[in-house]
Scaffold this motif. Structure first.
Motif, PDB file in Angstrom:
ATOM      1  N   ARG A 166      44.456  51.114  31.554  1.00 25.84           N
ATOM      2  CA  ARG A 166      44.844  50.739  32.824  1.00 25.84           C
ATOM      3  C   ARG A 166      44.012  49.909  33.565  1.00 25.84           C
ATOM      4  O   ARG A 166      44.411  48.892  34.417  1.00 25.84           O
ATOM      5  CB  ARG A 166      45.371  51.998  33.830  1.00 25.84           C
ATOM      6  N   GLY A 167      42.788  49.994  33.314  1.00 29.87           N
ATOM      7  CA  GLY A 167      41.527  49.408  34.249  1.00 29.87           C
ATOM      8  C   GLY A 167      41.370  49.785  35.263  1.00 29.87           C
ATOM      9  O   GLY A 167      42.326  50.798  36.273  1.00 29.87           O
ATOM     10  N   HIS A 168      40.728  49.189  36.447  1.00 30.50           N
ATOM     11  CA  HIS A 168      40.721  49.264  37.814  1.00 30.50           C
ATOM     12  C   HIS A 168      41.866  49.070  38.678  1.00 30.50           C
ATOM     13  O   HIS A 168      42.579  48.149  38.628  1.00 30.50           O
ATOM     14  CB  HIS A 168      39.595  48.268  38.685  1.00 30.50           C
ATOM     15  N   ASN A 169      42.243  50.569  39.105  1.00 24.25           N
ATOM     16  CA  ASN A 169      43.682  50.303  39.953  1.00 24.25           C
ATOM     17  C   ASN A 169      44.768  49.705  39.344  1.00 24.25           C
ATOM     18  O   ASN A 169      45.643  49.464  39.812  1.00 24.25           O
ATOM     19  CB  ASN A 169      43.281  49.741  41.247  1.00 24.25           C
ATOM     20  N   GLY A 170      44.771  50.179  37.827  1.00 20.54           N
ATOM     21  CA  GLY A 170      45.744  49.726  37.060  1.00 20.54           C
ATOM     22  C   GLY A 170      46.130  47.960  36.950  1.00 20.54           C
ATOM     23  O   GLY A 170      47.109  47.735  36.532  1.00 20.54           O
ATOM     24  N   GLU A 171      44.963  47.484  37.240  1.00 23.62           N
ATOM     25  CA  GLU A 171      45.135  46.024  37.082  1.00 23.62           C
ATOM     26  C   GLU A 171      44.988  45.459  35.923  1.00 23.62           C
ATOM     27  O   GLU A 171      45.312  44.041  35.675  1.00 23.62           O
ATOM     28  CB  GLU A 171      44.117  45.169  38.124  1.00 23.62           C
ATOM     29  N   ALA A 172      44.824  46.194  34.728  1.00 21.53           N
ATOM     30  CA  ALA A 172      44.623  45.589  33.407  1.00 21.53           C
ATOM     31  C   ALA A 172      45.914  44.984  32.782  1.00 21.53           C
ATOM     32  O   ALA A 172      46.953  45.387  33.129  1.00 21.53           O
ATOM     33  CB  ALA A 172      44.185  46.894  32.634  1.00 21.53           C
ATOM     34  N   GLY A 173      45.709  43.670  32.388  1.00 17.94           N
ATOM     35  CA  GLY A 173      46.741  43.109  31.569  1.00 17.94           C
ATOM     36  C   GLY A 173      47.471  42.134  32.648  1.00 17.94           C
ATOM     37  O   GLY A 173      48.563  41.736  32.107  1.00 17.94           O
ATOM     38  N   ASN A 174      47.182  42.043  33.858  1.00 18.77           N
ATOM     39  CA  ASN A 174      47.781  41.100  34.766  1.00 18.77           C
ATOM     40  C   ASN A 174      47.343  39.601  34.352  1.00 18.77           C
ATOM     41  O   ASN A 174      46.446  39.163  35.205  1.00 18.77           O
ATOM     42  CB  ASN A 174      47.278  41.519  36.055  1.00 18.77           C
ATOM     43  N   ILE A 175      47.807  39.358  33.302  1.00 15.58           N
ATOM     44  CA  ILE A 175      47.218  37.880  32.754  1.00 15.58           C
ATOM     45  C   ILE A 175      48.033  36.626  33.293  1.00 15.58           C
ATOM     46  O   ILE A 175      47.677  35.438  33.332  1.00 15.58           O
ATOM     47  CB  ILE A 175      47.183  37.865  31.257  1.00 15.58           C
ATOM     48  N   GLY A 176      49.240  36.917  33.964  1.00 13.50           N
ATOM     49  CA  GLY A 176      50.118  35.919  34.360  1.00 13.50           C
ATOM     50  C   GLY A 176      49.445  34.956  35.654  1.00 13.50           C
ATOM     51  O   GLY A 176      49.714  33.990  35.717  1.00 13.50           O
ATOM     52  N   THR A 177      48.719  35.564  36.171  1.00 17.87           N
ATOM     53  CA  THR A 177      47.909  35.120  37.317  1.00 17.87           C
ATOM     54  C   THR A 177      46.637  34.354  37.015  1.00 17.87           C
ATOM     55  O   THR A 177      45.975  33.760  37.769  1.00 17.87           O
ATOM     56  CB  THR A 177      47.673  35.724  38.749  1.00 17.87           C
ATOM     57  N   CYS A 178      46.278  34.408  35.774  1.00 12.56           N
ATOM     58  CA  CYS A 178      45.150  33.729  35.315  1.00 12.56           C
ATOM     59  C   CYS A 178      45.354  32.243  35.107  1.00 12.56           C
ATOM     60  O   CYS A 178      46.224  31.672  35.036  1.00 12.56           O
ATOM     61  CB  CYS A 178      44.577  34.273  33.871  1.00 12.56           C
ATOM     62  N   PRO A 179      44.160  31.479  35.576  1.00 11.55           N
ATOM     63  CA  PRO A 179      44.299  29.917  35.680  1.00 11.55           C
ATOM     64  C   PRO A 179      44.221  29.691  34.296  1.00 11.55           C
ATOM     65  O   PRO A 179      43.584  30.197  33.387  1.00 11.55           O
ATOM     66  CB  PRO A 179      42.924  29.609  36.246  1.00 11.55           C
ATOM     67  N   MET A 180      45.072  28.469  33.956  1.00 11.84           N
ATOM     68  CA  MET A 180      44.952  27.883  32.539  1.00 11.84           C
ATOM     69  C   MET A 180      45.003  26.518  32.750  1.00 11.84           C
ATOM     70  O   MET A 180      45.836  25.981  33.321  1.00 11.84           O
ATOM     71  CB  MET A 180      46.237  28.122  32.058  1.00 11.84           C
ATOM     72  N   ALA A 181      44.049  25.589  32.034  1.00 11.42           N
ATOM     73  CA  ALA A 181      43.925  24.051  32.399  1.00 11.42           C
ATOM     74  C   ALA A 181      45.053  23.544  31.569  1.00 11.42           C
ATOM     75  O   ALA A 181      45.533  23.971  30.605  1.00 11.42           O
ATOM     76  CB  ALA A 181      42.634  23.712  31.720  1.00 11.42           C
ATOM     77  N   ASP A 182      45.354  22.315  31.926  1.00 12.62           N
ATOM     78  CA  ASP A 182      46.304  21.538  31.574  1.00 12.62           C
ATOM     79  C   ASP A 182      46.125  20.875  30.019  1.00 12.62           C
ATOM     80  O   ASP A 182      44.626  20.833  29.845  1.00 12.62           O
ATOM     81  CB  ASP A 182      46.834  20.416  32.237  1.00 12.62           C
ATOM     82  N   ARG A 183      46.909  21.018  29.080  1.00 12.45           N
ATOM     83  CA  ARG A 183      46.390  20.643  27.653  1.00 12.45           C
ATOM     84  C   ARG A 183      46.022  19.124  27.751  1.00 12.45           C
ATOM     85  O   ARG A 183      45.244  18.718  26.900  1.00 12.45           O
ATOM     86  CB  ARG A 183      47.372  20.788  26.583  1.00 12.45           C
ATOM     87  N   TYR A 184      46.607  18.391  28.538  1.00 12.62           N
ATOM     88  CA  TYR A 184      46.426  16.939  28.316  1.00 12.62           C
ATOM     89  C   TYR A 184      45.304  16.572  29.473  1.00 12.62           C
ATOM     90  O   TYR A 184      44.452  15.536  29.372  1.00 12.62           O
ATOM     91  CB  TYR A 184      47.394  16.089  28.600  1.00 12.62           C
ATOM     92  N   GLU A 203      42.344  18.468  31.887  1.00  8.66           N
ATOM     93  CA  GLU A 203      41.748  19.697  32.079  1.00  8.66           C
ATOM     94  C   GLU A 203      41.461  20.135  33.807  1.00  8.66           C
ATOM     95  O   GLU A 203      41.397  21.038  33.996  1.00  8.66           O
ATOM     96  CB  GLU A 203      40.520  19.788  31.304  1.00  8.66           C
ATOM     97  N   GLU A 204      41.493  18.825  34.564  1.00  9.12           N
ATOM     98  CA  GLU A 204      41.299  19.001  35.778  1.00  9.12           C
ATOM     99  C   GLU A 204      42.419  19.516  36.539  1.00  9.12           C
ATOM    100  O   GLU A 204      42.573  20.119  37.732  1.00  9.12           O
ATOM    101  CB  GLU A 204      40.872  17.804  36.768  1.00  9.12           C
ATOM    102  N   ASN A 205      43.698  19.680  35.891  1.00 12.20           N
ATOM    103  CA  ASN A 205      44.870  20.106  36.306  1.00 12.20           C
ATOM    104  C   ASN A 205      45.039  21.605  35.875  1.00 12.20           C
ATOM    105  O   ASN A 205      44.973  22.018  34.828  1.00 12.20           O
ATOM    106  CB  ASN A 205      46.162  19.341  35.897  1.00 12.20           C
TER     107      ASN A 205
END
Length: 419
Positions: A251-269, A271-273
């Motif tokens: 579960r991680g800290h306070n059940g926050e493990a696996g909360n990957i949807g809010t992770c930032p991800m660079a545009d494939r074309y 990267e600054e986006n």
């Protein structure tokens, strides 16, 4: 249909609510009352039944008298039942009496709450599900949703001859110690959903996020003990990961493990986006893009499938973006956690399973050390529901910390047992 008068239902011999407090329905609180030996004997009967007392004794290296005492207690409570005789040993002697979990002892209810609907299923103690229903909640407020759920639970109780042993709820969000710390659904954050329904129906209530429920399902129903370390990635309103390490939910800290949807991800074309994983991969945004090019205000799964088979370029472009970014997510999870397997639970992949080959191709191109097998869940519709059912069955039986394996009906074994 009115709710049943709970004082007409016999009180459980082991009540977590106390005999002297009320005569209403009471549920056994085995997670407090049972010793380690008692838990392990019951676990053997759940996982390996039909099984004899002597076999349990051998499997656990426990004294036969100890096993027999616990067995008699479980039989007296009605939690197990005898189903006949097995085969005698080579030396002859009496044929052993075989025992199974008594699935008629009670049932559990599992409910998933999503943005525009909730789904509900009842399950017996062996994990077999019944009475699946999906209910639209579009344009309905929280109070009305709770009333709708309340009514269905009450109707189920009124129609059943056995008793309700517990309720499980699954939803997108962060849940820790049975409390909702964050939720994608308005009104649920910090709302004590567990207390609300446990007070109403006087049964244990377990809360879990959908990804963790899906991971429990893969461990207890689909994995059959093959994978001790696995990740279940659930793509619904959010993208989340349920993580199993050494057969236990992480579960991680306070059940926050696996909360990957809010992770930032660079545009494939460019990267600054930078956007979030949810922007690229979550079900809602992907379907919105598909509906926009189709000029529809609703999801037409037949049209999506038809356009895919017809190689419609607009759809293929959207799906290529989806598979590319999903591959980035899965590749990073594989390299970070080194699981035995990653199982993906996503309706769009159930509709178009061919897309998993594209995902695997993109992962194969990534310069990472660990590339775990990428699998599709065997049950996209009910995986999280059944994971919730397993969680509340564990709770009802007092076996929270022990592994249970469902889905094996053991028909071949049962055929060999004399009735």
């Amino acid at each position: 249909m009115g709710r049943p008068k709970t004082d007409l239902i016999p009180e459980s011999p082991r009540s977590c609510w106390g005999r002297g407090v009320t005569k209403k329905i009471m549920i056994i609180n085995k997670h407090i009352m049972r010793t380690t030996n008692e838990k392990q004997v019951l676990q053997q009967i759940v996982n390996a039944g039909p099984i004899s007392r002597s076999q349990i004794s051998r499997n656990l290296s426990l004294n036969k008298v100890t096993v027999s005492d616990i067995y008699s207690q479980l039989l007296h409570e009605g939690l197990i039942r005898e189903v006949g005789h097995g085969v005698s040993t080579r030396n002859g002697g009496r044929k052993p009496v075989m025992a199974l979990l008594n699935v008629g002892y009670g049932y559990v209810i599992s409910i998933n709450i999503l943005r525009s609907r909730f789904s509900i299923v009842t399950s017996r103690l062996d994990g077999r599900s019944e009475n699946y229903e999906s209910v639209s909640t579009r344009d309905v407020d929280l109070a009305t949703v709770l009333d709708m759920i309340d009514e269905r639970i009450a109707n189920t109780m009124a129609a059943s001859e056995s008793r309700l042993l517990g309720i499980a709820f699954g939803l997108d969000g962060v849940i820790y110690e049975n409390q909702i710390l964050a939720a994608s659904l308005k009104g649920f954050k910090n709302f004590d959903l567990a207390k609300y329904f446990s007070d109403k129906f006087q049964v244990p209530v377990v809360l879990e996020n959908l990804a963790n429920e899906s991971a429990i399902y893969e461990r207890d129903f689909a994995g059959e003990g093959v994978y001790k370390n696995l990740i279940s990635v659930t793509i619904r309103d959010q993208v989340s990961a349920g993580i199993i390490t050494e057969e236990h939910l992480y579960r991680g800290h306070n059940g926050e493990a696996g909360n990957i949807g809010t992770c930032p991800m660079a545009d494939r074309y460019r990267e600054e986006n930078v956007e979030t994983v949810n922007h690229y991969v979550a079900e809602g945004p992907v379907l919105q893009r598909i509906m926009a090019y189709q000029k529809l205000d609703r999801v037409d799964v037949n049209r999506i499938r038809r356009d895919y088979l017809g190689h419609r370029p607009e759809l293929l472009s959207i799906l290529d973006e989806f598979t590319y970014y999903l591959a980035k997510v899965l590749g990073n999870l594989s390299n970070t956690f080194a699981p035995d397997a990653i199982v993906v639970n996503a309706p769009i992949l159930e509709l178009l399973p061919e897309l998993m080959d594209k995902v695997r191709d993109y992962v194969s191109q990534m310069a990472i050390l660990r590339k775990a097998p990428l699998l599709l869940t065997k049950n996209s519709k009910e995986a999280s529901l059944m994971g919730g059912a397993s969680a509340i069955i564990h709770k009802a039986l007092g076996l929270d910390d022990l592994q249970l394996t469902f889905g094996n009906q053991r028909s071949a074994i049962l055929e060999g047992v004399e009735s």
